[in-house]
Structure formats: structure tokens, C-alpha cells
Motif scaffolding. Structure first.
Motif, PDB file in Angstrom:
ATOM      1  N   GLY A 157      38.855  67.989  23.257  1.00 18.14           N
ATOM      2  CA  GLY A 157      39.673  67.140  24.113  1.00 18.14           C
ATOM      3  C   GLY A 157      39.066  66.955  25.490  1.00 18.14           C
ATOM      4  N   ASP A 158      38.334  67.964  25.961  1.00 21.34           N
ATOM      5  CA  ASP A 158      37.705  67.857  27.281  1.00 21.34           C
ATOM      6  C   ASP A 158      36.449  66.989  27.228  1.00 21.34           C
ATOM      7  N   ILE A 159      35.756  67.008  26.086  1.00 18.39           N
ATOM      8  CA  ILE A 159      34.631  66.087  25.895  1.00 18.39           C
ATOM      9  C   ILE A 159      35.140  64.647  25.891  1.00 18.39           C
ATOM     10  N   PHE A 160      36.273  64.446  25.270  1.00 24.10           N
ATOM     11  CA  PHE A 160      36.982  63.151  25.294  1.00 24.10           C
ATOM     12  C   PHE A 160      37.226  62.710  26.738  1.00 24.10           C
ATOM     13  N   MET A 161      37.678  63.632  27.578  1.00 27.48           N
ATOM     14  CA  MET A 161      37.954  63.328  28.987  1.00 27.48           C
ATOM     15  C   MET A 161      36.672  63.006  29.749  1.00 27.48           C
ATOM     16  N   ILE A 162      35.614  63.776  29.524  1.00 25.33           N
ATOM     17  CA  ILE A 162      34.344  63.547  30.208  1.00 25.33           C
ATOM     18  C   ILE A 162      33.820  62.146  29.914  1.00 25.33           C
ATOM     19  N   ALA A 163      33.903  61.729  28.647  1.00 28.46           N
ATOM     20  CA  ALA A 163      33.429  60.389  28.265  1.00 28.46           C
ATOM     21  C   ALA A 163      34.176  59.306  29.025  1.00 28.46           C
ATOM     22  N   THR A 164      35.476  59.494  29.194  1.00 29.34           N
ATOM     23  CA  THR A 164      36.278  58.482  29.878  1.00 29.34           C
ATOM     24  C   THR A 164      35.890  58.380  31.348  1.00 29.34           C
ATOM     25  N   TYR A 165      35.661  59.512  31.978  1.00 29.52           N
ATOM     26  CA  TYR A 165      35.249  59.493  33.383  1.00 29.52           C
ATOM     27  C   TYR A 165      33.856  58.891  33.545  1.00 29.52           C
ATOM     28  N   VAL A 166      32.938  59.229  32.645  1.00 30.58           N
ATOM     29  CA  VAL A 166      31.586  58.670  32.736  1.00 30.58           C
ATOM     30  C   VAL A 166      31.636  57.150  32.559  1.00 30.58           C
ATOM     31  N   ALA A 167      32.469  56.675  31.635  1.00 29.83           N
ATOM     32  CA  ALA A 167      32.624  55.229  31.456  1.00 29.83           C
ATOM     33  C   ALA A 167      33.216  54.588  32.714  1.00 29.83           C
ATOM     34  N   PHE A 168      34.180  55.269  33.315  1.00 27.11           N
ATOM     35  CA  PHE A 168      34.812  54.759  34.544  1.00 27.11           C
ATOM     36  C   PHE A 168      33.780  54.592  35.665  1.00 27.11           C
ATOM     37  N   TYR A 169      32.990  55.659  35.901  1.00 28.39           N
ATOM     38  CA  TYR A 169      32.014  55.582  36.982  1.00 28.39           C
ATOM     39  C   TYR A 169      30.873  54.629  36.629  1.00 28.39           C
ATOM     40  N   GLY A 170      30.572  54.485  35.331  1.00 26.41           N
ATOM     41  CA  GLY A 170      29.559  53.518  34.930  1.00 26.41           C
ATOM     42  C   GLY A 170      29.974  52.101  35.263  1.00 26.41           C
ATOM     43  N   VAL A 171      31.237  51.783  34.999  1.00 25.91           N
ATOM     44  CA  VAL A 171      31.742  50.447  35.328  1.00 25.91           C
ATOM     45  C   VAL A 171      31.787  50.256  36.844  1.00 25.91           C
ATOM     46  N   MET A 172      32.177  51.298  37.565  1.00 25.69           N
ATOM     47  CA  MET A 172      32.218  51.190  39.027  1.00 25.69           C
ATOM     48  C   MET A 172      30.824  50.954  39.605  1.00 25.69           C
ATOM     49  N   LEU A 173      29.821  51.571  38.979  1.00 23.38           N
ATOM     50  CA  LEU A 173      28.451  51.458  39.468  1.00 23.38           C
ATOM     51  C   LEU A 173      27.819  50.119  39.096  1.00 23.38           C
ATOM     52  N   LEU A 174      28.017  49.696  37.839  1.00 25.07           N
ATOM     53  CA  LEU A 174      27.352  48.499  37.343  1.00 25.07           C
ATOM     54  C   LEU A 174      28.161  47.225  37.541  1.00 25.07           C
ATOM     55  N   GLY A 175      29.480  47.382  37.687  1.00 23.31           N
ATOM     56  CA  GLY A 175      30.346  46.214  37.814  1.00 23.31           C
ATOM     57  C   GLY A 175      31.032  45.906  36.492  1.00 23.31           C
ATOM     58  N   MET A 176      32.186  45.264  36.591  1.00 22.42           N
ATOM     59  CA  MET A 176      32.979  44.979  35.402  1.00 22.42           C
ATOM     60  C   MET A 176      32.227  44.098  34.410  1.00 22.42           C
ATOM     61  N   GLN A 177      31.351  43.218  34.907  1.00 23.57           N
ATOM     62  CA  GLN A 177      30.644  42.309  34.014  1.00 23.57           C
ATOM     63  C   GLN A 177      29.710  43.042  33.067  1.00 23.57           C
ATOM     64  N   LEU A 178      29.277  44.256  33.446  1.00 25.65           N
ATOM     65  CA  LEU A 178      28.330  45.017  32.622  1.00 25.65           C
ATOM     66  C   LEU A 178      29.020  46.195  31.928  1.00 25.65           C
ATOM     67  N   TRP A 179      30.304  46.022  31.609  1.00 26.46           N
ATOM     68  CA  TRP A 179      31.004  47.088  30.893  1.00 26.46           C
ATOM     69  C   TRP A 179      30.358  47.372  29.544  1.00 26.46           C
ATOM     70  N   TRP A 180      29.760  46.347  28.939  1.00 25.62           N
ATOM     71  CA  TRP A 180      29.127  46.501  27.629  1.00 25.62           C
ATOM     72  C   TRP A 180      27.869  47.365  27.701  1.00 25.62           C
ATOM     73  N   ILE A 181      27.382  47.636  28.894  1.00 25.23           N
ATOM     74  CA  ILE A 181      26.306  48.615  29.090  1.00 25.23           C
ATOM     75  C   ILE A 181      26.890  49.974  29.458  1.00 25.23           C
ATOM     76  N   ALA A 182      27.900  49.966  30.331  1.00 23.75           N
ATOM     77  CA  ALA A 182      28.489  51.220  30.808  1.00 23.75           C
ATOM     78  C   ALA A 182      29.141  52.016  29.678  1.00 23.75           C
ATOM     79  N   PHE A 183      29.863  51.339  28.791  1.00 27.56           N
ATOM     80  CA  PHE A 183      30.563  52.053  27.720  1.00 27.56           C
ATOM     81  C   PHE A 183      29.592  52.717  26.737  1.00 27.56           C
ATOM     82  N   PRO A 184      28.590  51.991  26.199  1.00 25.41           N
ATOM     83  CA  PRO A 184      27.621  52.664  25.329  1.00 25.41           C
ATOM     84  C   PRO A 184      26.854  53.776  26.030  1.00 25.41           C
TER      85      PRO A 184
END
Length: 298
Positions: free
Chosen positions: A42-69
Motif C-alpha cells: 500500500g505504501d508503494i502504491f502511495m509512492i507511485a502517486t506522489y511521483v506521478a504528482f511531482y512529475g506532472v508538476m515538473l513537466l506540466g499537465m500537457q506531458l502527463w503521458w510522460i510523467a505517469f509512465p
């Protein structure tokens, strides 16, 4: 209750059940090979969500398809790191030692997350494609409700094919039966176990990202209750059986939603439903709905 309202709740139940099923598969895969409950799942699940969040914040919403993978790939290696650091050194230790290590890793990840990410809730960014309102007759459904079951089904089909039709999958099944016999067949047991943790972490990461899209609030302890519920789903279906994990996830998800739909006065007891279901299943069929009797390895 009108037909339209019922269909709305049914769609939500299938969506939630798909999430539970996806995360429960990770539990059941690790248990099937190691006979170990990975309480850090469950904590690995949480880590993935935070990493995706900061990835979108860093790259921008338009590049979510890069941040999520990218978040999914990061979580894959993070899961293997957890296995390498916390579980592999205890491979030949008593089961209780491994169990204590699993609980300790869970607390460590949660508290590190509080220190690193902060305790204040964050809003998960939702790309427009996942937030569209789809009208089917008089029923309005958010598009993420359709994406979740579709992605879960695709991953489940891919996983079943991988386990049943590839050499690595055959090695995983061999390791789940007997470590020593697998070693005699020139199978690298440590590599297979590490890969299993990695695949389970991928499923947790996809589940975490979709959870963030459906329930867009991030807190460091967000993986605690979903993790427990998905463990319960795996037990209900028959832990160690992938089909059982999927069945348990859908039973739990649909049951929760329908409980709130038909008995709104019990909304506050929604989380308790999972634990009541667990007790009932353990009393009636301790090995789960699709589980088989297991013999303890000595």
C-alpha cells in the motif's frame, strides 16, 4: 431507487472493484511465491502517486503521458529495491522475522513520506481526458470510470499471458512450488523473486495513479486503508490465486458502493464492510472463495 441511479452506483462499484482487484493482484503474486504478505504494498502504491504528482508538476499537465509512465517505471525499481534491502537478507530466516521486516518497511516508507512530501494534503492533477462527463441516457459518468476497468482488464490479460506462456512466467510458477527444485533446474530464484516484486509494484503504481485520478487527494498515509482492503480482497478471493484476487476486489468494491447506495444510514461504516466480509469468509471458507488447501513448507 431509480434505474438511472442504480446504474450510476453500478458503474462506480465496477470502477472501485477494478482498482481493488488490480492492487490485490500484487499482494497475491508475492504471497504465491514467498508465502509472504508484503505489508509495504500500500505504501508503494502511495509512492507511485506522489511521483506521478511531482512529475506532472515538473513537466506540466500537457506531458502527463510522460510523467505517469515515468512514475510507474520508478515504482518498479523502488519495489525491487525494497525486496533487495528488506526481504532478501531474511530469505532463510523464520517467517516471523520476515513479517516484522515487512511491517517495519511499511512504517519506514510512511514516515519518510511525511518528512519528504509533508503532511498537508495535495490535489492530484487530472488530465482533461480522464475528467470528461459521458452521458449514457440519463446517466452521467466521468470518463475515468470507464478507463479503470479497461486498463485493469488489459493488465490482467497481459499478466496471465506472461505467467502462463513465457519462460520467465514458468520460472515464477516453478519457484512458487519449490525453491530447491527450481534451483536444481538452473532457475535464479533471487532474480525471479525480485522480478515478482517489480511486477507487483507496477500494478500498485498503475492502481495508485488511477486512484489519484478518481479520488484526487494525496496524503502520505493514503495507501494504508486501500492496502488493507486489497489485502482483504486477496484473502476473500483466495490469496495466491490471481483470479481470486480479481474476484475478491470486485466483491469488495461493489459491496461497498451498494451498501452506501441501498443503506445510506450506514455510510459511516463503509470501511467496516471489508473487515466484516473478511471475518465471514474466514469462518465459512478460510482459504478464500477460489483458494485451495495449502500445506505449510518446512
Amino acid at each position: 431507487m431509480t434505474f438511472q441511479v442504480f446504474m450510476q452506483h453500478l458503474a462506480n462499484g465496477i470502477s472501485l472493484g477494478s482498482l481493488y482487484a488490480l492492487i490485490a493482484i500484487g499482494y497475491t503474486m508475492v504471497y504465491g511465491i514467498l508465502r509472504l504478505i508484503n505489508f509495504a504494498h500500500g505504501d508503494i502504491f502511495m509512492i507511485a502517486t506522489y511521483v506521478a504528482f511531482y512529475g506532472v508538476m515538473l513537466l506540466g499537465m500537457q506531458l502527463w503521458w510522460i510523467a505517469f509512465p515515468a512514475a510507474i517505471i520508478f515504482t518498479y525499481f523502488f519495489g525491487r529495491l525494497v525486496e533487495r534491502a528488506a526481504y532478501r537478507p531474511l530469505r532463510n530466516s523464520p517467517r516471523i522475522s520476515v513479517l516484522i521486516s515487512a511491517i517495519g518497511v511499511s512504517f519506514l516508507i510512511e514516515n519518510l513520506a511525511i518528512v519528504i512530501f509533508g503532511g498537508r494534503p495535495k490535489a492530484f492533477p487530472i488530465p482533461p481526458i480522464f475528467n470528461k462527463i459521458i452521458q449514457i441516457g440519463d446517466v452521467s459518468i466521468v470518463s475515468i470510470t470507464f478507463f479503470i476497468p479497461a486498463i485493469t482488464l488489459a493488465l490482467l490479460v497481459g499478466l496471465v499471458y506472461f505467467i502462463n506462456q513465457t519462460k520467465t512466467g514458468m520460472a515464477m510458477r516453478a519457484v512458487s512450488k519449490d525453491y530447491e527444485a527450481a534451483r536444481l533446474m538452473a532457475i535464479d530464484v533471487d532474480k525471479i523473486i525480485s522480478l515478482t516484486f517489480g511486477i507487483g509494484s507496477i500494478l500498485a503504481a498503475v492502481g495508485g495513479i488511477m486512484w489519484g485520478l478518481k479520488f484526487p487527494q494525496l496524503v502520505p498515509l493514503m495507501g494504508l486503508m486501500p492496502g488493507l482492503k486489497c489485502f482483504i480482497a486477496a484473502v476473500v478471493g483466495g490469496i495466491g490465486d490471481i483470479r481470486g484476487a480479481v474476484l475478491g476486489g470486485f466483491i469488495l468494491g461493489l459491496g461497498e458502493i451498494m451498501l452506501v447506495a441501498f443503506l445510506p444510514a450506514l455510510t459511516g461504516y463503509r470501511d467496516a464492510f471489508a473487515f466484516v466480509l473478511l471475518i465471514v469468509i474466514l469462518l465459512i471458507k478460510p482459504t478464500g472463495l477460489m483458494g485451495q488447501k495449502l500445506t505449510e513448507k518446512v
